[in-house]
Scaffold this motif. Structure first.
Motif, PDB file in Angstrom:
ATOM      1  N   ASP A 173       5.796  -2.698 -48.001  1.00 50.66           N
ATOM      2  CA  ASP A 173       4.492  -3.007 -47.413  1.00 50.66           C
ATOM      3  C   ASP A 173       4.487  -4.302 -46.606  1.00 50.66           C
ATOM      4  O   ASP A 173       3.434  -4.729 -46.132  1.00 50.66           O
ATOM      5  N   VAL A 174       5.635  -4.941 -46.439  1.00 50.68           N
ATOM      6  CA  VAL A 174       5.670  -6.242 -45.755  1.00 50.68           C
ATOM      7  C   VAL A 174       5.412  -6.103 -44.263  1.00 50.68           C
ATOM      8  O   VAL A 174       5.625  -5.048 -43.666  1.00 50.68           O
ATOM      9  N   ASN A 175       4.985  -7.208 -43.662  1.00 50.56           N
ATOM     10  CA  ASN A 175       5.042  -7.387 -42.222  1.00 50.56           C
ATOM     11  C   ASN A 175       6.457  -7.872 -41.919  1.00 50.56           C
ATOM     12  O   ASN A 175       6.828  -8.984 -42.293  1.00 50.56           O
ATOM     13  N   PRO A 176       7.297  -7.065 -41.277  1.00 50.47           N
ATOM     14  CA  PRO A 176       8.702  -7.461 -41.077  1.00 50.47           C
ATOM     15  C   PRO A 176       8.873  -8.799 -40.372  1.00 50.47           C
ATOM     16  O   PRO A 176       9.802  -9.553 -40.690  1.00 50.47           O
ATOM     17  N   TYR A 177       8.014  -9.123 -39.411  1.00 54.78           N
ATOM     18  CA  TYR A 177       8.146 -10.403 -38.719  1.00 54.78           C
ATOM     19  C   TYR A 177       7.998 -11.569 -39.701  1.00 54.78           C
ATOM     20  O   TYR A 177       8.754 -12.550 -39.639  1.00 54.78           O
ATOM     21  N   LEU A 178       7.040 -11.464 -40.598  1.00 57.86           N
ATOM     22  CA  LEU A 178       6.811 -12.553 -41.547  1.00 57.86           C
ATOM     23  C   LEU A 178       7.890 -12.586 -42.614  1.00 57.86           C
ATOM     24  O   LEU A 178       8.343 -13.665 -43.023  1.00 57.86           O
ATOM     25  N   ALA A 235      13.509  -7.104 -36.505  1.00 56.88           N
ATOM     26  CA  ALA A 235      12.100  -7.049 -36.898  1.00 56.88           C
ATOM     27  C   ALA A 235      11.336  -6.047 -36.040  1.00 56.88           C
ATOM     28  O   ALA A 235      10.492  -5.295 -36.549  1.00 56.88           O
ATOM     29  N   ASP A 236      11.616  -6.034 -34.735  1.00 52.41           N
ATOM     30  CA  ASP A 236      10.988  -5.034 -33.862  1.00 52.41           C
ATOM     31  C   ASP A 236      11.312  -3.629 -34.363  1.00 52.41           C
ATOM     32  O   ASP A 236      10.432  -2.761 -34.457  1.00 52.41           O
ATOM     33  N   ARG A 237      12.584  -3.407 -34.651  1.00 55.39           N
ATOM     34  CA  ARG A 237      12.989  -2.080 -35.134  1.00 55.39           C
ATOM     35  C   ARG A 237      12.281  -1.731 -36.439  1.00 55.39           C
ATOM     36  O   ARG A 237      11.866  -0.584 -36.646  1.00 55.39           O
ATOM     37  N   ALA A 238      12.143  -2.705 -37.334  1.00 60.70           N
ATOM     38  CA  ALA A 238      11.512  -2.442 -38.627  1.00 60.70           C
ATOM     39  C   ALA A 238      10.047  -2.062 -38.457  1.00 60.70           C
ATOM     40  O   ALA A 238       9.552  -1.117 -39.082  1.00 60.70           O
ATOM     41  N   VAL A 239       9.334  -2.813 -37.617  1.00 54.52           N
ATOM     42  CA  VAL A 239       7.924  -2.506 -37.367  1.00 54.52           C
ATOM     43  C   VAL A 239       7.794  -1.122 -36.736  1.00 54.52           C
ATOM     44  O   VAL A 239       6.940  -0.315 -37.147  1.00 54.52           O
ATOM     45  N   LEU A 240       8.633  -0.831 -35.758  1.00 48.28           N
ATOM     46  CA  LEU A 240       8.556   0.447 -35.069  1.00 48.28           C
ATOM     47  C   LEU A 240       9.044   1.587 -35.948  1.00 48.28           C
ATOM     48  O   LEU A 240       8.583   2.733 -35.802  1.00 48.28           O
ATOM     49  N   PHE A 241       9.950   1.296 -36.868  1.00 49.40           N
ATOM     50  CA  PHE A 241      10.383   2.324 -37.811  1.00 49.40           C
ATOM     51  C   PHE A 241       9.213   2.798 -38.665  1.00 49.40           C
ATOM     52  O   PHE A 241       9.003   4.005 -38.841  1.00 49.40           O
ATOM     53  N   LYS A 242       8.448   1.852 -39.206  1.00 51.52           N
ATOM     54  CA  LYS A 242       7.350   2.237 -40.101  1.00 51.52           C
ATOM     55  C   LYS A 242       6.316   3.101 -39.380  1.00 51.52           C
ATOM     56  O   LYS A 242       5.898   4.142 -39.891  1.00 51.52           O
ATOM     57  N   THR A 243       5.922   2.667 -38.192  1.00 47.66           N
ATOM     58  CA  THR A 243       4.955   3.460 -37.437  1.00 47.66           C
ATOM     59  C   THR A 243       5.579   4.760 -36.941  1.00 47.66           C
ATOM     60  O   THR A 243       4.954   5.826 -36.997  1.00 47.66           O
ATOM     61  N   GLY A 244       6.830   4.675 -36.471  1.00 43.05           N
ATOM     62  CA  GLY A 244       7.501   5.867 -35.980  1.00 43.05           C
ATOM     63  C   GLY A 244       7.664   6.927 -37.058  1.00 43.05           C
ATOM     64  O   GLY A 244       7.447   8.128 -36.805  1.00 43.05           O
ATOM     65  N   ALA A 245       8.032   6.523 -38.272  1.00 36.70           N
ATOM     66  CA  ALA A 245       8.193   7.480 -39.368  1.00 36.70           C
ATOM     67  C   ALA A 245       6.869   8.166 -39.686  1.00 36.70           C
ATOM     68  O   ALA A 245       6.829   9.379 -39.957  1.00 36.70           O
ATOM     69  N   LYS A 246       5.778   7.410 -39.627  1.00 38.70           N
ATOM     70  CA  LYS A 246       4.461   8.006 -39.884  1.00 38.70           C
ATOM     71  C   LYS A 246       4.083   8.996 -38.791  1.00 38.70           C
ATOM     72  O   LYS A 246       3.539  10.074 -39.068  1.00 38.70           O
ATOM     73  N   GLU A 247       4.355   8.641 -37.533  1.00 40.71           N
ATOM     74  CA  GLU A 247       3.987   9.523 -36.432  1.00 40.71           C
ATOM     75  C   GLU A 247       4.834  10.787 -36.428  1.00 40.71           C
ATOM     76  O   GLU A 247       4.325  11.887 -36.159  1.00 40.71           O
ATOM     77  N   ILE A 248       6.121  10.655 -36.727  1.00 38.63           N
ATOM     78  CA  ILE A 248       6.984  11.843 -36.812  1.00 38.63           C
ATOM     79  C   ILE A 248       6.538  12.716 -37.983  1.00 38.63           C
ATOM     80  O   ILE A 248       6.518  13.950 -37.883  1.00 38.63           O
ATOM     81  N   ALA A 249       6.151  12.086 -39.084  1.00 45.57           N
ATOM     82  CA  ALA A 249       5.635  12.846 -40.224  1.00 45.57           C
ATOM     83  C   ALA A 249       4.392  13.642 -39.831  1.00 45.57           C
ATOM     84  O   ALA A 249       4.242  14.808 -40.227  1.00 45.57           O
ATOM     85  N   TYR A 250       3.501  13.026 -39.067  1.00 45.79           N
ATOM     86  CA  TYR A 250       2.316  13.744 -38.581  1.00 45.79           C
ATOM     87  C   TYR A 250       2.704  15.050 -37.896  1.00 45.79           C
ATOM     88  O   TYR A 250       2.033  16.079 -38.061  1.00 45.79           O
ATOM     89  N   GLN A 251       3.780  14.997 -37.092  1.00 46.66           N
ATOM     90  CA  GLN A 251       4.203  16.175 -36.335  1.00 46.66           C
ATOM     91  C   GLN A 251       4.579  17.333 -37.262  1.00 46.66           C
ATOM     92  O   GLN A 251       4.568  18.495 -36.844  1.00 46.66           O
ATOM     93  N   HIS A 252       4.918  17.007 -38.508  1.00 48.67           N
ATOM     94  CA  HIS A 252       5.359  18.022 -39.470  1.00 48.67           C
ATOM     95  C   HIS A 252       4.316  18.275 -40.558  1.00 48.67           C
ATOM     96  O   HIS A 252       4.629  18.914 -41.575  1.00 48.67           O
ATOM     97  N   GLY A 253       3.087  17.800 -40.356  1.00 46.19           N
ATOM     98  CA  GLY A 253       2.055  18.007 -41.365  1.00 46.19           C
ATOM     99  C   GLY A 253       2.306  17.227 -42.627  1.00 46.19           C
ATOM    100  O   GLY A 253       1.964  17.668 -43.733  1.00 46.19           O
ATOM    101  N   ILE A 254       2.919  16.059 -42.479  1.00 45.43           N
ATOM    102  CA  ILE A 254       3.310  15.225 -43.622  1.00 45.43           C
ATOM    103  C   ILE A 254       2.657  13.859 -43.488  1.00 45.43           C
ATOM    104  O   ILE A 254       2.463  13.358 -42.382  1.00 45.43           O
ATOM    105  N   MET A 255       2.315  13.248 -44.606  1.00 49.64           N
ATOM    106  CA  MET A 255       1.815  11.875 -44.629  1.00 49.64           C
ATOM    107  C   MET A 255       2.855  10.973 -45.282  1.00 49.64           C
ATOM    108  O   MET A 255       3.317  11.259 -46.394  1.00 49.64           O
TER     109      MET A 255
END
Length: 452
Positions: free
Chosen positions: A354-359, A220-240
């Motif tokens: 769109d889920v909260n992975p913990y829940l 669950a930790d990995r899943a939550v961090l994956f979603k945010t991490g993918a968005k932040e890495i996308a930012y670095q490339h001008g991607i949403m």
């Protein structure tokens, strides 16, 4: 790493700061950056974090129906504790030290409304019963050649996909954006969110990632961090990047499938596997599947938490609509993958991205354990063929309001997760429905403006 080694690593880091985060009821990371000295002082004793994170929605609008916190409480701090075992360094932020935490009550027990605390509680119930839950989650998501500024300028209309056309499992399309594609795989690995696989999905700019299997809390930790991490890495490339369940009416939605199995206390034997049984499903697995089928209508908002979730759960769009199970059948709610001793597992296909992975993971494990505890028999035959047509055992609630009311009145949901959690969570889903119900949409204006 030991706690001493982690403290030393943070202390030796050239940065004078540490990033801390918790997850709110919607699965959104909320956090702050603190000085090293502050971090060292709160590592053992905990720290205060404004409980408004459980008093507002995904866009920071305060609930008017919450009991846990609100104007009536003054939005005080809640007690939070860091989990030192979540230590990571963020490679796209010069390896800044990072930790996750969760909330506790006055007695030091997990706070009832805290998603991560809820999962820890359910995990402990499994361990106490002699089961070690091994889980992973996979996500599909859309990527767009946009920035937050261009999205606002366009009012979220006519947004440009990262790539055109429908091209699933395409080596060609992934090579078109190889710096972003490779950064996702490589930087997330450095962030201790290892991917088992990454590929393009059918749909313009759509990717799918499967996260490596592991302990349920770590998963669950990995899943939550994956979603945010993918968005932040996308930012670095001008991607949403977006993890909406259904960003486009004309295209399939985005899943957040959960893979799971139970192992013995020594983690040597997969308790879902029985070579001599039909479909290689052990009696434990059969009861686990039966438990999930039984509980699904009572707890659906934990798998489908938003208005948009239910736009994905429609016939013929690679998402289930019926209370069904099958072996390697992608039209059913539950897909049994009966492989070998190590690979036999259950895939719960209801959750969207769109889920909260913990829940979502807590819901899957708790309902499966319910089936085992109550010795439920898997009397419902497996679905062979089109699961959308096999509705004799029931269908999923059709929208967030219907699903929330089923959970609100469910004694089963309260038995699984406690009265306080169910009360708070359902109130937040009712709020979400009310925000949607009072909004005049473009569809309404286009449909009724001239002709009515």
């Amino acid at each position: 790493m030991t706690q001493k080694e982690i403290k030393q690593a943070v202390n030796d880091h050239p940065a004078h700061k540490v990033k801390l985060a918790i997850t709110d009821i919607d699965g959104i990371l909320r956090g702050k950056v603190v000085h090293k000295d502050k971090f060292m002082s709160v590592l053992d004793g905990g720290f205060g974090f404004c409980n408004v994170v459980f008093g507002w929605d995904a866009v920071d609008t305060a609930y008017d129906n919450a009991k846990y916190t609100g104007w009536h409480t003054g939005y005080p701090d809640a007690d939070a504790q860091l989990d030192i075992n979540t230590f990571r360094q963020i490679p796209w932020e010069e390896n800044l030290p990072f930790f996750l935490g969760d909330f506790v009550n006055e007695s030091g027990e997990g706070l009832a409304v805290c998603p991560r605390s809820l999962l820890k509680k359910v995990k402990q119930e499994a361990l106490d019963a002699g089961y070690v839950p091994q889980f992973s989650q996979e996500f599909e998501w859309f990527n767009f050649a946009e920035t937050p500024e261009t999205l606002k300028e366009k009012s979220f209309t006519n947004i440009e996909p990262l790539t055109p056309g429908m091209f699933g499992y395409s080596l060609l399309r992934s090579s078109l954006n190889s710096p972003f594609f490779n950064d996702l795989f490589d930087l997330l690995l450095q962030f201790d969110v290892p991917l088992e696989g990454l590929h393009t999905e059918t749909g313009p700019g759509v990717y799918e990632a499967a996260i490596l299997y592991g302990d349920i809390l770590e998963a669950a930790d990995r899943a939550v961090l994956f979603k945010t991490g993918a968005k932040e890495i996308a930012y670095q490339h001008g991607i949403m990047a977006t993890f909406m369940a259904k960003p486009n009416q004309q295209l399939p939605g985005c899943s957040g499938h959960i893979h799971q199995s139970l192992w013995d206390s020594h983690q040597q034997n997969n308790l879902f596997y029985d070579e001599s049984a039909e479909n290689a499903m052990s009696s434990v697995m059969q009861s686990y599947v039966a438990g999930q089928l039984h509980c699904l209508p009572h707890i659906l908002p934990m798998y489908a938490p938003t208005i948009n979730s239910y736009k994905r759960l429609v016939e013929g769009a690679w998402a289930p609509t019926t209370l069904t199970w099958g072996t390697d059948n992608r039209t059913t709610a539950l897909r049994v993958l009966a492989g070998g001793k190590k690979s036999t597992r259950l895939e719960t296909r209801v959750p969207g991205s769109d889920v909260n992975p913990y829940l979502a993971l807590a819901a899957a494990l708790a309902s499966g354990l319910y089936g085992i505890k109550n010795k439920l028999k898997l009397d419902q035959p497996k679905t062979v063929g089109n699961g959308y047509e096999d509705d004799q055992y029931g269908v999923l609630p059709r929208n967030l309001w219907e699903a929330s009311q089923a959970m609100k009145t469910s004694e089963l949901a309260e038995e699984l997760f406690g009265v306080d959690f169910v009360d708070h969570f359902v109130r937040t889903r009712e709020w979400e429905w009310r925000q949607y119900a009072q909004t005049v949409t473009d569809w309404e204006v286009k449909r009724y403006f001239e002709v009515i």
